[in-house]
Design a protein around this motif. Structure first.
Motif, PDB file in Angstrom:
ATOM      1  N   GLN A  43      10.574   5.661  -0.784  1.00  0.00           N
ATOM      2  CA  GLN A  43       9.603   4.896  -1.589  1.00  0.00           C
ATOM      3  C   GLN A  43       8.564   4.225  -0.691  1.00  0.00           C
ATOM      4  OE1 GLN A  43       9.652   4.630  -5.238  1.00  0.00           O
ATOM      5  NE2 GLN A  43       7.552   4.079  -4.608  1.00  0.00           N
ATOM      6  N   GLN A  70       3.626  14.100  -5.086  1.00  0.00           N
ATOM      7  CA  GLN A  70       4.048  14.039  -6.483  1.00  0.00           C
ATOM      8  C   GLN A  70       5.282  13.137  -6.587  1.00  0.00           C
ATOM      9  OE1 GLN A  70       4.003  18.587  -6.404  1.00  0.00           O
ATOM     10  NE2 GLN A  70       3.666  18.191  -8.615  1.00  0.00           N
ATOM     11  N   PRO A  71       5.379  12.422  -7.688  1.00  0.00           N
ATOM     12  CA  PRO A  71       6.565  11.569  -7.824  1.00  0.00           C
ATOM     13  C   PRO A  71       7.859  12.359  -7.962  1.00  0.00           C
ATOM     14  CG  PRO A  71       5.146  11.382  -9.750  1.00  0.00           C
ATOM     15  CD  PRO A  71       4.431  12.227  -8.771  1.00  0.00           C
ATOM     16  N   SER A  72       7.745  13.597  -8.529  1.00  0.00           N
ATOM     17  CA  SER A  72       8.947  14.442  -8.625  1.00  0.00           C
ATOM     18  C   SER A  72       8.560  15.897  -8.809  1.00  0.00           C
ATOM     19  CB  SER A  72       9.841  14.009  -9.803  1.00  0.00           C
ATOM     20  OG  SER A  72       9.218  14.276 -11.046  1.00  0.00           O
ATOM     21  N   HIS A 108      10.694  13.660   1.443  1.00  0.00           N
ATOM     22  CA  HIS A 108      11.111  13.250   0.091  1.00  0.00           C
ATOM     23  C   HIS A 108      12.392  12.419   0.151  1.00  0.00           C
ATOM     24  CE1 HIS A 108      14.397  16.198  -0.032  1.00  0.00           C
ATOM     25  NE2 HIS A 108      13.525  17.085   0.486  1.00  0.00           N
ATOM     26  N   SER A 109      12.724  11.910  -1.009  1.00  0.00           N
ATOM     27  CA  SER A 109      13.973  11.155  -1.150  1.00  0.00           C
ATOM     28  C   SER A 109      15.142  12.139  -1.231  1.00  0.00           C
ATOM     29  CB  SER A 109      13.920  10.291  -2.427  1.00  0.00           C
ATOM     30  OG  SER A 109      15.157   9.673  -2.661  1.00  0.00           O
ATOM     31  N   THR A 165      15.876  18.635  -9.260  1.00  0.00           N
ATOM     32  CA  THR A 165      14.692  17.748  -9.321  1.00  0.00           C
ATOM     33  C   THR A 165      14.757  16.780  -8.155  1.00  0.00           C
ATOM     34  OG1 THR A 165      14.575  17.900 -11.729  1.00  0.00           O
ATOM     35  CG2 THR A 165      13.455  16.056 -10.680  1.00  0.00           C
ATOM     36  N   VAL A 166      13.653  16.738  -7.429  1.00  0.00           N
ATOM     37  CA  VAL A 166      13.569  15.896  -6.238  1.00  0.00           C
ATOM     38  C   VAL A 166      12.449  14.886  -6.459  1.00  0.00           C
ATOM     39  CG1 VAL A 166      13.237  15.864  -3.751  1.00  0.00           C
ATOM     40  CG2 VAL A 166      14.422  17.786  -4.837  1.00  0.00           C
ATOM     41  N   LEU A 167      12.715  13.628  -6.023  1.00  0.00           N
ATOM     42  CA  LEU A 167      11.755  12.536  -6.243  1.00  0.00           C
ATOM     43  C   LEU A 167      10.939  12.214  -4.980  1.00  0.00           C
ATOM     44  CD1 LEU A 167      14.073  10.127  -8.280  1.00  0.00           C
ATOM     45  CD2 LEU A 167      12.580  11.957  -9.155  1.00  0.00           C
ATOM     46  N   LEU A 168       9.795  11.577  -5.225  1.00  0.00           N
ATOM     47  CA  LEU A 168       8.929  11.022  -4.162  1.00  0.00           C
ATOM     48  C   LEU A 168       8.602  12.082  -3.105  1.00  0.00           C
ATOM     49  CD1 LEU A 168      10.802   7.590  -3.787  1.00  0.00           C
ATOM     50  CD2 LEU A 168       8.755   8.095  -5.181  1.00  0.00           C
ATOM     51  N   ASP A 169       7.897  13.089  -3.570  1.00  0.00           N
ATOM     52  CA  ASP A 169       7.648  14.265  -2.725  1.00  0.00           C
ATOM     53  C   ASP A 169       6.216  14.261  -2.144  1.00  0.00           C
ATOM     54  OD1 ASP A 169      10.200  15.806  -3.581  1.00  0.00           O
ATOM     55  OD2 ASP A 169       9.202  15.337  -5.495  1.00  0.00           O
ATOM     56  N   TYR A 192       6.242   6.838   0.590  1.00  0.00           N
ATOM     57  CA  TYR A 192       5.378   7.334  -0.488  1.00  0.00           C
ATOM     58  C   TYR A 192       4.257   6.335  -0.798  1.00  0.00           C
ATOM     59  CZ  TYR A 192       4.216   9.687  -4.928  1.00  0.00           C
ATOM     60  OH  TYR A 192       3.569  10.362  -5.961  1.00  0.00           O
TER      61      TYR A 192
END
Length: 590
Positions: free
Chosen positions: A545, A480-482, A518-519, A503-507, A548
């Motif tokens: 990124q 998921q992107p976040s 993740h990031s 909120t966490v990105l690039l998961d 991902y």
């Protein structure tokens, strides 16, 4: 129903050859050739003696009244008397309309009735040898007369020169055979006895010929009812579909059978009119559906069969399945969902998964209804990770480019504890390139391999000593992107030390207990030097990124030297932590 073509009828109507019996024209008559030619045109009632004695009325072929000629055979008077018994009131025996043979020596022709002569023709000349049975007092020398004294004069057997000779063909008549002598009322001269012998011989020949005709017909298998043979009609082919009287469990296939012939076509349709696929056995005796059935459905079957004579039988059937309203059912879902990976394919570490919506008690029986096709072929086995999930994997990671087809034929199947399979399910997958990331907790480096070749390496941070990452192969199960990460999901809730929610990105998920790649911009300073996460693999935003963009569902992250326990088999996905020998042995019966 068509009739079979009759084989060539052995009792056919081929007519037997009609025999023709020829009697010698003037055998033993003693008449010269010239004499024979002069008498054949004589007509009955015409005088044969040009100068009869005066004062005497002469009849053709009749001696003068008074004593019989010295050369007349004894017994002719008795013969004449015998024939008189058969004369009509006019003193003349009625002529038969059947076979007539003119016998010289009297004014009236003898009538010969011959049964079923079938147009056999006998030519009876005058002056023929005397018939067998002539009395012993016949003058000696009569030709062909048994018991004739050797000293009798030969002139006794010679026919009168003026005796007429007439040839009349015999015609077919009905029995009985009857011979009537000339009804002159006078004695028949010697030449008449010779004629009688020929008549008897002719009759015997004709009777023999007629008998041969009948025997020939009988031997050739004539068309009489006693000899007719008929070929029984071939029974029509029978078509049957079992269990049409009552609704069937959808786990039971529809089977169409033919007896007394074979099936030529079977068409089956679903309630909405769509074709229901099936297969015909090589011998054409059985058809069985290959598409799955459903609960509460009516299927229409149209079957055609043919027997050995080529006659067709066509029948329609309706097969109903039982209702699911009063039974407990469970679905067999596939993981991952095929539509999620239809564009990208799956990684080399992705196990095949059927996830039931209710616990399965009859695992061994259910496992018999699970099927996998792998191309190219690679050894694999099923393994139950819990009561609802059964996984299939190979001995090692899948080969890139592998195609996998899985099926669960469980509709109506007893899953145990009163639960039936709700429906069948299947899925197809394609394995993309091999992507494997190796995370080493001792170096805090993440090394990337594509199809076995290193393509990248980046610093990372694993779980801290208080929250160590699980060791062993991990498989990405979602991306998921976040997402919002909440420590309360694993027991550290608000108000407790270490609580967080952000909120966490690039998961990309690598286990089901909260481990992700993740990031993590907040830990960039520790990445590559220490492990400070709650069990996740922390990367810088740029490296996250890249990761991902290249990794997806089914790709592998192998964690080593983290100080944590091995990933449990049930913790999506700990499949590769189970040794192959253990996995291959299975646990359906445990």
């Amino acid at each position: 129903m068509s009739q079979t073509d009759d084989p060539e009828h052995t009792g056919g109507s081929h007519p037997a050859q009609e025999p023709t019996t020829d009697v010698p024209a003037a055998a033993n008559t003693g008449i010269g050739e010239d004499e024979q030619n002069t008498v054949t045109d004589s007509s009955p009632g015409q005088p044969t003696d040009a100068n009869p004695p005066s004062g005497q009325e002469s009849r053709p072929g009749t001696p003068p009244a008074g004593d019989a000629p010295k050369d007349a055979p004894a017994g002719t008077a008795a013969e004449t008397a015998a024939t008189q018994d058969n004369t009509d009131s006019s003193g003349i025996k009625p002529q038969s309309a059947d076979a007539t043979t003119a016998i010289p020596g009297g004014s009236e022709a003898a009538t010969v009735v011959i049964p079923n002569a079938e147009a056999a023709t006998a030519a009876i000349p005058t002056g023929s040898p005397a018939a067998p049975g002539t009395p012993s007092n016949v003058p000696a020398g009569s030709p062909n007369t048994p018991g004739t004294p050797s000293g009798a004069p030969e002139s006794a057997s010679a026919p009168a020169a003026d005796a007429p000779t007439t040839f009349v063909p015999a015609t077919p008549v009905a029995p009985p055979t009857k011979i009537a002598a000339a009804t002159t009322g006078t004695s028949v001269p010697g030449p008449g006895r010779t004629t009688w012998l020929l008549v008897g011989a002719a009759i015997l020949i004709v009777v023999i010929a007629v008998g041969a005709v009948f025997l020939g017909r009988s031997g050739s298998g004539g068309s009489g009812s006693a000899h007719e043979s008929t070929t029984p009609a071939v029974p029509a082919a029978a078509i049957a579909v079992p269990d049409t009287a009552n609704p069937i469990n959808p786990s039971v296939p529809i089977t169409v059978t033919a007896s007394g012939g074979h099936l030529t076509a079977v068409t089956a349709t679903t309630p909405d009119g769509k074709p229901l696929a099936g297969t015909l056995s090589p011998d054409g005796k059985t058809w069985t559906n290959t598409d799955s059935l459903a609960f509460s459905s009516a299927y229409t079957i149209v079957a055609d069969a043919v027997n050995s004579a080529g006659a067709h039988t066509k029948q329609n059937f309706t097969v109903n399945t039982m209702s699911a309203d009063n039974v407990s059912t469970a679905y067999a879902n596939v993981v991952p969902a095929p539509d999620v990976v239809s564009d990208t394919g799956i990684g080399v570490g992705q196990p095949m998964v059927f996830q039931f919506t209710k616990p399965v008690a009859n695992k061994a029986e259910v496992q018999k209804h699970l099927h996998v096709t792998v191309t190219p072929a690679q050894p694999g086995a099923w393994y139950w990770v819990d009561d609802k999930d059964v996984h299939y994997r190979a001995a090692t990671y899948w080969q890139p480019g592998t195609k996998i087809h899985i099926e669960a034929d469980v509709v109506g199947l007893d899953l145990g504890n009163g639960v039936l399979g709700a429906e069948n399910n299947s899925a197809d997958y394609t394995v993309h390139d091999s992507w494997v990331a190796k995370a080493d907790g001792s170096t805090d480096e993440l090394t990337i391999f594509q199809n076995g070749k290193q393509v990248n390496q980046m610093p990372m941070s694993l779980g801290s000593p208080g929250f160590p990452s699980h060791e062993g192969p991990h498989v990405i199960s979602a991306k998921q992107p976040s997402i919002v990460m909440d420590s309360c999901s694993y027991g550290t809730c608000a108000g407790s030390p270490g609580y967080y929610r952000e909120t966490v990105l690039l998961d990309e998920r690598i286990s089901n207990d909260g481990e992700f790649v993740h990031s993590a911009p907040w830990s960039v300073g520790q990445q590559g030097s220490s492990n400070v996460s709650h069990g996740c693999v922390n990367l810088s935003p740029a490296n996250a990124q890249w990761f991902y963009d290249h990794f997806g569902i089914g790709d592998v992250v192998e964690i080593t030297n983290s100080g944590g326990p091995s990933l449990p088999v049930w913790d999506t996905y700990g499949d590769w932590e189970v040794p192959w020998q253990t996995w291959q042995a299975g646990n359906a019966n445990s």
